[in-house]
Structure formats: structure tokens, C-alpha cells
Design a protein around this motif. Structure first.
Motif, PDB file in Angstrom:
ATOM      1  N   ALA B 344     -12.302 -16.616  -2.109  1.00 29.10           N
ATOM      2  CA  ALA B 344     -11.897 -15.793  -3.121  1.00 29.10           C
ATOM      3  C   ALA B 344     -11.382 -14.739  -4.080  1.00 29.10           C
ATOM      4  CB  ALA B 344     -13.544 -16.750  -4.153  1.00 29.10           C
ATOM      5  N   PRO B 345     -11.199 -14.689  -4.443  1.00 29.56           N
ATOM      6  CA  PRO B 345     -10.263 -13.201  -5.306  1.00 29.56           C
ATOM      7  C   PRO B 345     -11.036 -12.277  -5.299  1.00 29.56           C
ATOM      8  CG  PRO B 345      -9.597 -14.593  -6.904  1.00 29.56           C
ATOM      9  CD  PRO B 345     -10.203 -15.389  -5.801  1.00 29.56           C
ATOM     10  N   HIS B 346     -11.470 -11.006  -4.589  1.00 28.68           N
ATOM     11  CA  HIS B 346     -12.003  -9.838  -5.482  1.00 28.68           C
ATOM     12  C   HIS B 346     -11.773  -8.472  -5.051  1.00 28.68           C
ATOM     13  CE1 HIS B 346     -12.892  -8.629  -0.852  1.00 28.68           C
ATOM     14  NE2 HIS B 346     -13.044  -9.861  -0.633  1.00 28.68           N
ATOM     15  N   ALA B 347     -11.877  -7.274  -6.090  1.00 32.66           N
ATOM     16  CA  ALA B 347     -11.433  -6.168  -5.297  1.00 32.66           C
ATOM     17  C   ALA B 347     -11.215  -5.490  -4.969  1.00 32.66           C
ATOM     18  CB  ALA B 347     -12.093  -5.343  -6.661  1.00 32.66           C
ATOM     19  N   GLY B 348     -10.401  -4.835  -3.969  1.00 33.93           N
ATOM     20  CA  GLY B 348      -9.831  -4.104  -2.849  1.00 33.93           C
ATOM     21  C   GLY B 348      -8.549  -3.782  -2.969  1.00 33.93           C
ATOM     22  N   THR B 349      -8.095  -2.605  -1.690  1.00 36.86           N
ATOM     23  CA  THR B 349      -7.415  -2.645  -1.664  1.00 36.86           C
ATOM     24  C   THR B 349      -6.398  -2.338  -0.139  1.00 36.86           C
ATOM     25  OG1 THR B 349      -7.548  -0.012  -2.862  1.00 36.86           O
ATOM     26  CG2 THR B 349      -5.392   0.409  -1.315  1.00 36.86           C
ATOM     27  N   GLY B 350      -5.279  -3.035  -0.086  1.00 36.47           N
ATOM     28  CA  GLY B 350      -4.228  -3.527   1.208  1.00 36.47           C
ATOM     29  C   GLY B 350      -3.522  -3.063   1.351  1.00 36.47           C
ATOM     30  N   HIS B 351      -2.944  -2.749   2.688  1.00 34.06           N
ATOM     31  CA  HIS B 351      -1.401  -2.415   2.808  1.00 34.06           C
ATOM     32  C   HIS B 351      -1.161  -3.184   3.590  1.00 34.06           C
ATOM     33  CE1 HIS B 351      -3.002   1.831   2.030  1.00 34.06           C
ATOM     34  NE2 HIS B 351      -4.827   0.897   2.644  1.00 34.06           N
ATOM     35  N   GLY B 352       0.217  -3.209   3.991  1.00 34.91           N
ATOM     36  CA  GLY B 352       1.225  -4.805   4.579  1.00 34.91           C
ATOM     37  C   GLY B 352       2.332  -3.399   5.213  1.00 34.91           C
ATOM     38  N   CYS B 353       2.635  -3.932   6.157  1.00 33.69           N
ATOM     39  CA  CYS B 353       3.728  -3.584   6.688  1.00 33.69           C
ATOM     40  C   CYS B 353       4.574  -4.288   7.569  1.00 33.69           C
ATOM     41  CB  CYS B 353       3.618  -1.804   7.367  1.00 33.69           C
ATOM     42  SG  CYS B 353       4.954  -0.995   8.087  1.00 33.69           S
ATOM     43  N   THR B 354       5.552  -4.995   8.025  1.00 34.71           N
ATOM     44  CA  THR B 354       6.847  -5.209   8.465  1.00 34.71           C
ATOM     45  C   THR B 354       8.064  -4.469   9.219  1.00 34.71           C
ATOM     46  OG1 THR B 354       7.902  -6.691   6.760  1.00 34.71           O
ATOM     47  CG2 THR B 354       5.412  -7.569   7.843  1.00 34.71           C
ATOM     48  N   GLU B 355       8.714  -5.249   9.727  1.00 36.82           N
ATOM     49  CA  GLU B 355       9.969  -4.794  10.429  1.00 36.82           C
ATOM     50  C   GLU B 355      11.255  -5.455  10.114  1.00 36.82           C
ATOM     51  OE1 GLU B 355      10.886  -2.170  11.784  1.00 36.82           O
ATOM     52  OE2 GLU B 355       9.655  -1.609  13.392  1.00 36.82           O
ATOM     53  N   ALA B 356      11.722  -5.357   8.605  1.00 38.66           N
ATOM     54  CA  ALA B 356      12.959  -6.036   7.635  1.00 38.66           C
ATOM     55  C   ALA B 356      14.098  -5.375   8.350  1.00 38.66           C
ATOM     56  CB  ALA B 356      12.906  -5.019   6.452  1.00 38.66           C
ATOM     57  N   PRO B 357      14.627  -6.463   8.438  1.00 37.31           N
ATOM     58  CA  PRO B 357      15.913  -6.375   9.277  1.00 37.31           C
ATOM     59  C   PRO B 357      16.342  -4.118   9.138  1.00 37.31           C
ATOM     60  CG  PRO B 357      16.429  -8.383   8.064  1.00 37.31           C
ATOM     61  CD  PRO B 357      15.193  -7.997   7.963  1.00 37.31           C
ATOM     62  N   ARG B 358      16.561  -3.726   8.205  1.00 38.12           N
ATOM     63  CA  ARG B 358      16.528  -2.499   8.289  1.00 38.12           C
ATOM     64  C   ARG B 358      15.867  -1.568   8.448  1.00 38.12           C
ATOM     65  NH1 ARG B 358      18.319  -6.782   5.660  1.00 38.12           N
ATOM     66  NH2 ARG B 358      20.866  -6.383   5.433  1.00 38.12           N
ATOM     67  N   GLY B 359      14.063  -1.603   8.846  1.00 44.00           N
ATOM     68  CA  GLY B 359      13.204  -1.505   9.148  1.00 44.00           C
ATOM     69  C   GLY B 359      12.405  -1.463   8.548  1.00 44.00           C
ATOM     70  N   ILE B 360      10.900  -0.416   8.707  1.00 40.34           N
ATOM     71  CA  ILE B 360       9.791  -1.252   8.054  1.00 40.34           C
ATOM     72  C   ILE B 360       9.452  -0.988   7.016  1.00 40.34           C
ATOM     73  CG2 ILE B 360       8.762  -0.079   9.833  1.00 40.34           C
ATOM     74  CD1 ILE B 360       8.278   2.506   8.561  1.00 40.34           C
ATOM     75  N   CYS B 361       8.709  -1.914   5.959  1.00 37.45           N
ATOM     76  CA  CYS B 361       8.904  -2.229   5.072  1.00 37.45           C
ATOM     77  C   CYS B 361       7.593  -1.819   4.377  1.00 37.45           C
ATOM     78  CB  CYS B 361       9.694  -3.981   4.019  1.00 37.45           C
ATOM     79  SG  CYS B 361       9.681  -3.897   1.990  1.00 37.45           S
ATOM     80  N   TYR B 362       6.942  -1.311   4.034  1.00 32.69           N
ATOM     81  CA  TYR B 362       5.300  -0.785   3.446  1.00 32.69           C
ATOM     82  C   TYR B 362       5.050  -1.014   2.118  1.00 32.69           C
ATOM     83  CZ  TYR B 362       1.355   1.813   2.765  1.00 32.69           C
ATOM     84  OH  TYR B 362       0.155   2.236   2.007  1.00 32.69           O
TER      85      TYR B 362
END
Lengths: 261, 437
Positions: B344-362
Motif C-alpha cells: 500500500a502506498p505511503h509517504a517516503g523518499t526513495g532513491h534508485g540508480c542503475t547502469e544505463a548503457p551510457r552510465g549511471i542514471c540516478y
């Protein structure tokens, strides 16, 4: 598109306006057909693929992207003048794209939100479709376009016949494919009844409702669908947002979304 | 043919619209008496304001909306956004669903890397305008590249529903998991592709690489157990080792007048850094497969790459690796019971980072109680590389002042294409004068 007599190797140009490049990438994504296409047409201007640039006029111009800057507003007229046939490819070019969400907002506030120096940024108040600016001979829908439809249009042009593109609703594609209706069977929100066919019933075959990336079909009954979505439990905001995504500047979707603003 | 320049001249070289890149960029170069007076890599791709228009939308919409930032690397956005939302909501995606995410990301690396290496970058090394001209002299090479690229797209199609802007990925996993039969159909083509991609790697390894080296600060993800693609900590070859959520503490962006993309830099010393294939290779070489390592060696790469023109070979080495990973995952694939993790949705802050072909995408999102997006920040790789691209260009120009204008211009274009710049991605993001919360 009128069937026209054309030279032996027609000149094809691919133009980019405000967009993600995904639709012109669909042409490079025709891996099995690309070399055959290159045998039949000359890539006279296709920046994403080649340094070579041949001057116009062009037999076919494929136009990707929406108009969001004054420079783009001018450039599309130049391109129209140089193009015998102008085909818009994708939701940005045909309906403003996702960036047309700014049409409902205070653009100056948008600029301040994203950029430290708003004075460096030049942008129009609205993101608009190519057809709002120049005559368009044919539209290919989708976010992104379907590459088979692109090949159909190019192939039809080369032999001077009318392209065979479906104009019914996405719903019909589900029926033809025998896909169980996700709205009837599972109560999921689905824009299939009002959305232009072309993707090949993609989302419902993945157990998800259509989110309308091919834009409105002709004469869509959006209000009846919106009422049904209300019965399925969607509140006003959810209904508004469902009509307000990648084809947000297409009139039927925009009008329906405003009913729930 | 332009005359070779004498020493005391003013030369102005402009590339008004760069070709064989994704999006709209340009280069202005002003040389006076053999000294660079001004050099600007300009991004004039019109802004589309993604961070602004995401506000108020439901968190579940972010993967589909942000994927429209880029038609070449939609998975980087769909997964980065999904992971950030999962972080905010306190869920994690593991087991077979995680494997499927890695598989589709491999598909994106394959299609994007092969497109760039074979069709957009290789023509520079051969003095040709485009891949169609390569097809005239070496049709087999181009046909093989197209088949490899198609296989990458097939993976996206099987797992995601279509090659550009797939529809099957969502916060928590997938709408529907692919059948075992469909995934297993990838196995035979993958076996062919591993061998074929090695051949292309070795062919590109034989190119004549312009003489240029740079002591890069390489920033990439690093994962404890695998060559990082879709998860990991952010590390550098200068000792940085941070969790994804610490990204804003160590990196910043500057808005300069000549670009619609913000320039990324390290907070410390406001220094340029490199992200992308060379950074990953240099930081995580030990985690490549034996075959990828031996292919790299045969293609002439050392343990560390400092010549940016060799990025074309590194991309192909990563393609070999991504194909092997795809084969491993496809061969072991069993259909999981559930297609996603829900909460269930709730308040919060989240981060994500993956290696796109051209480098990190935050990605970073702040959600309200109902799961609606309050704030969004996305930092794509090309924006991070922009400052380093300008540094490379300066170095390359300084070493090549003897070239005539046309050749120098082409060499500059080639230098920019070392980065496979995705300008559509770069042009849209938020100032990082972020208030801490």
C-alpha cells in the motif's frame, strides 16, 4: 496520402523535434528490413544515422516530435516547403507528447523548477502537434510507433498504393486476437474502447489495461468510458490522469480530462 | 579540401547539428594562434520538463512516464524509477523477478551498445558517413551487427512486450511474467550471438585508434556478487564508495548558458568525471566473465582503459558479457508464482540508480501519504559526462591542431561519439540545490 509518381530512388528525410528519439529509432530497429529499405530509398537526411546530408526537396519526410520552441515553429515550415509528402511519426508529432502536460501548467514555474538559470531557457507556453502548424499528409500513431506500420507506409508509398492501416479501436485488436477483456473480466481500467488500434493489443495481453499510447480513435465515446471507469472505482483525479499522458494534446483526450480537472 | 592551417590564424569550427547521436547537440570551437580560445559542447535539445510534470502523478506512473525521456534506454528509466519507488515504500524485488529485470536490462545493453558501436561509431574509424556505407564494403559485418541488435530487442520484446517503451515493467516487478517457453526460445540465438559478438569485438579492436589518453575519475556502480548493471553501490577509482542515497551529497550539477543540460561534477573540487562503459570496465573488470576478459585481451585492451576512442571496443566486450548473462538467466528461468511485490502506498523518499548503457542514471522521488509524487530528480548519464566530454575535446584538439578544419571537425565529432551521448536524456533535469530532509 495521394499516390504520387516518384523517381526511381526517392529521397527520405527524418526530422526531429521535441521527442525521445524512440520513433526514429524504430526505423533503425527494422533490423531485418533496413538494408532492403536502403536499397529502395535514399537516406537524404537522417542525422541519427548518418553524417551525409543531401539537399532537398525530399520525396518523403518523416517528422518526429512536437513543437515546443520558436525555432521549431519556424523550422517545420521550412521542412514542409521541402517535402512532397510529410508523415508525422508518433504521439509527440501527432498529439504533443508527454511534454504537452505543460499545456495545463504555468510554464515559467516549470522552468524555475527544473533550471537554476531560467533566463537561459527558451520554450513556448505549449507543446503542440505538427498538424497545428503545417499540412500533414499522414499520421502514424503510437508512443512509440509500430515499426511494421512504418514499413507498411514506406512500402505502400514505393509502389504507389494506399497504406493498409487499421482505424478501429484497440478493443477490436483484443477481440481479433482472442485476448480476454481485462476490464470486463478483471475490472481493470482500460482505454482500449477509445484508443486507436495499431499496437496489436499489447497491454491487455500482458494483463494490464491499455493506457492509450496510440491516442484517440475517430469519434471516441470518451464520456461513456469515463463513466464506466467511475463505476469501477476510479476517482476524478485518476480518470483525469488516465486521459492525460502521451497523447494529452489530442482533442478528445484533452476535453475528457478537463471534465475531471 | 581545406588548407592545413598556418600557426597565426583564427579558426572557427562549428558543427551545427551533430549526427549519429541521439538528440540535438552542437559544437563551437574557436582557435586563435594555435590556442583554444573557446570550446563549447552545446546541447540545444528542447527541454521537456519531466521533473516538473511528474509532480502530482501517482508513483506507479513514474516508470512509464520517465521512460519517454529516452527511446534508446527506456529500461534505465523504468527500472531506476521503479527501484526508487520500492526504496521509498520499503519493498525489494528478489529471486526470479530480479533475474528477469537483469535479463531485460542485458537486452537494453545489447541493442544500445551494438547500435552505437557498429552503426553510429564504427563509421568514424573507417572514414565513412554511416553503416550503410560499411554494408557496401563489408556486408557480413553489418548483417551480423543488425542480427545482434535485433536479439537485444527480442529480449526486450519477450520480457517487456516491445523494444521501445516496453509495457510490462512496473513498481514491484512485472504485470505478467513471460512463459518459460518464450524465454527458452532465446537460448539458441544467444549461443550464436556470443560467438558472433566476439568476432565483431575483435574486428573493432583492429581499428586505428587516435592517440589520446586521460587519467579519468571513473564513477560506476559496483555490486558484491556480479558485474553491476541494475543494482549496486556508487564507487570510483579514487576511493569513493557510497550508497545510492548519498549521490546528492557527492555530486552536483551546474547550469551553464550554452547548454540545456546541466553539467555534472564531483562536489569535491568541482571536478569532471567519467561514467559509462570505460568507467564500469575499469572499476569492475575483475567481475567480468572469463570469456569477456579474454575477448578484451585479444582485442587489445589492457586491464585499464584510458583512451576514450577505445570505448567502442569496451562496448562490444560488455555486449559479449551481457549476452552470456542473458544465456545464463534464460537457461535457468522458471516461471515464478507471482509477477510482482505489492504494498500500500505511503509517504517516503526513495532513491534508485542503475547502469544505463551510457552510465549511471540516478532517480530520487519524494511521495506523499497517498503515494503521489511531490518532488522528482533524475540525473541521466550524458549530463554527468558533459563536462568530461569538453575536457576530452580540449585534449584532442590540442593534439590535432595540424589537421585541416574538416578533419579536425570530424575528429571532434568522433570524440563526442566516444560517449554515445544521449542528448534526449540529458536535457531535462532538476537543479540540485536540494533542501535536505
Amino acid at each position: 496520402m495521394a499516390a504520387q509518381k516518384i523517381s526511381a530512388k526517392p529521397k527520405l528525410a527524418v526530422w526531429k523535434f521535441s521527442s525521445c528519439d524512440g520513433c526514429q529509432l524504430s526505423l533503425l530497429g527494422c533490423e531485418d528490413e533496413l538494408l532492403a529499405v536502403a536499397d529502395r530509398v535514399e537516406f537524404a537526411y537522417f542525422l541519427e544515422a548518418t553524417r551525409a546530408q543531401i539537399k532537398g526537396p525530399y520525396d518523403i519526410s518523416l517528422v518526429e516530435g512536437s513543437i515546443t520552441t520558436a525555432e521549431e515553429e519556424e523550422r517545420i515550415h521550412k521542412i514542409r516547403r521541402q517535402s512532397k509528402v510529410l508523415i508525422t511519426i508518433g504521439a509527440c508529432a501527432t498529439a504533443g507528447g508527454i511534454q504537452a502536460l505543460k499545456n495545463f501548467a504555468d510554464v515559467d514555474e516549470f522552468i524555475r523548477t527544473v533550471y537554476a538559470h531560467p533566463e537561459f531557457i527558451k520554450t513556448l507556453q505549449k507543446s503542440t502537434a505538427i498538424a497545428d502548424h503545417v499540412k500533414v499528409d499522414m499520421e502514424l500513431r503510437g508512443c512509440p510507433i509500430d515499426k511494421k506500420q512504418l514499413l507498411e507506409v514506406l512500402g505502400a508509398y514505393l509502389i504507389g498504393r494506399k497504406p493498409n492501416l487499421p482505424d478501429q479501436s484497440q478493443c477490436m485488436e483484443c477481440k481479433l486476437a482472442g485476448t480476454v477483456c481485462v476490464m470486463v473480466a478483471k475490472g481493470q481500467a482500460c482505454l482500449g474502447p477509445v484508443t486507436h488500434a495499431g499496437c496489436g493489443n499489447l497491454c491487455p495481453s500482458f494483463d494490464r489495461g491499455c493506457y492509450g499510447c496510440f491516442g484517440p480513435k475517430e469519434l471516441p465515446n470518451t464520456s461513456a468510458l469515463a463513466a464506466r471507469l467511475g463505476e469501477l472505482g476510479l476517482d476524478d483525479k485518476q480518470r483525469r490522469d488516465l486521459f492525460r499522458t502521451f497523447n494529452t494534446a489530442a482533442a478528445p483526450f484533452m476535453k475528457e480530462s478537463l471534465n475531471y480537472d | 579540401m581545406t588548407k592545413a592551417p598556418s600557426v597565426s590564424t583564427t579558426r572557427k569550427i562549428k558543427v551545427d547539428a551533430l549526427s549519429r547521436v541521439e538528440g540535438e547537440g552542437a559544437l563551437d570551437l574557436h582557435i586563435q594562434n594555435g590556442v583554444i580560445k573557446d570550446l563549447k559542447f552545446r546541447i540545444f535539445e528542447p527541454p521537456r520538463f519531466f521533473e516538473a510534470l511528474l509532480r502530482g502523478r501517482d508513483h506507479s506512473e513514474a516508470p512509464d512516464i520517465t521512460s519517454r525521456i529516452c527511446g534508446i534506454c527506456p529500461i534505465a528509466y523504468q527500472l531506476g524509477a521503479s527501484q526508487a519507488m520500492e526504496d521509498a515504500l520499503g519493498i525489494s524485488v528478489t529471486g526470479p523477478l530480479r533475474d528477469l529485470r537483469r535479463l531485460i536490462y542485458c537486452g537494453e545493453w545489447i541493442e544500445s551498445h551494438v547500435l552505437h558501436a557498429a552503426m553510429l561509431h564504427a563509421p568514424d574509424f573507417l572514414g565513412l558517413d554511416d553503416a550503410l556505407q560499411i554494408a557496401k564494403v563489408n556486408p557480413e559485418l553489418v548483417k551480423t551487427a543488425l542480427r545482434l541488435k535485433k536479439l537485444g530487442n527480442d529480449i526486450l520484446d519477450v520480457v517487456g512486450g516491445r523494444a521501445v517503451h516496453p509495457v510490462n515493467l512496473k513498481v514491484g516487478g512485472f504485470y505478467k511474467v513471460p512463459t518459460k517457453a518464450r524465454v527458452r526460445e532465446l537460448i539458441e540465438p544467444l549461443k550464436w550471438a556470443i560467438d558472433a559478438s566476439r568476432g565483431v569485438t575483435l574486428a573493432f579492436g583492429g581499428f586505428d585508434f587516435p592517440d589520446f589518453d586521460y587519467d579519468y575519475t571513473c564513477v560506476s556502480l559496483r555490486h558484491a556478487d556480479e558485474y553491476a548493471i541494475h543494482e549496486g553501490r556508487i564507487v570510483s577509482n579514487r576511493g569513493l564508495d557510497i550508497a545510492v542515497k548519498e549521490f546528492p551529497d557527492h555530486f552536483l550539477e551546474e547550469h551553464v548558458a550554452h547548454s540545456n543540460a546541466l553539467h555534472g561534477m564531483l562536489r569535491e573540487g568541482e571536478a569532471a568525471y567519467l561514467t559509462g562503459p570505460i568507467a564500469r570496465y575499469n572499476n569492475n573488470y575483475d567481475q567480468l566473465s572469463q570469456l569477456a576478459k579474454s575477448t578484451a585481451k585479444e582485442a587489445g585492451l589492457g586491464r585499464v582503459v584510458t583512451n576514450p576512442f577505445k570505448s567502442i571496443v569496451v562496448r562490444m566486450v560488455e555486449t559479449v558479457y551481457a549476452l552470456e548473462e542473458s544465456l545464463r538467466i534464460a537457461s535457468a528461468y522458471e516461471e515464478p508464482d507471482g509477477s510482482c511485490v505489492t504494498v500500500a502506498p505511503h509517504a517516503g523518499t526513495g532513491h534508485g540508480c542503475t547502469e544505463a548503457p551510457r552510465g549511471i542514471c540516478y532517480h530520487r522521488y519524494q511521495l506523499d501519504d497517498a503515494g503521489l509524487i511531490l518532488r522528482a530528480t533524475i540525473v541521466p548519464p550524458t549530463a554527468q559526462n558533459q563536462k568530461q566530454i569538453e575536457a576530452d575535446l580540449r585534449g584532442v584538439v590540442e593534439r590535432n591542431l595540424k589537421l585541416d578544419d574538416e578533419k579536425l571537425k570530424w575528429r571532434c565529432e568522433q570524440t563526442i561519439r566516444n560517449y554515445d551521448p544521449c542528448i534526449s536524456c540529458a536535457t531535462h533535469f532538476l537543479k540540485l540545490s536540494v533542501k535536505r530532509d
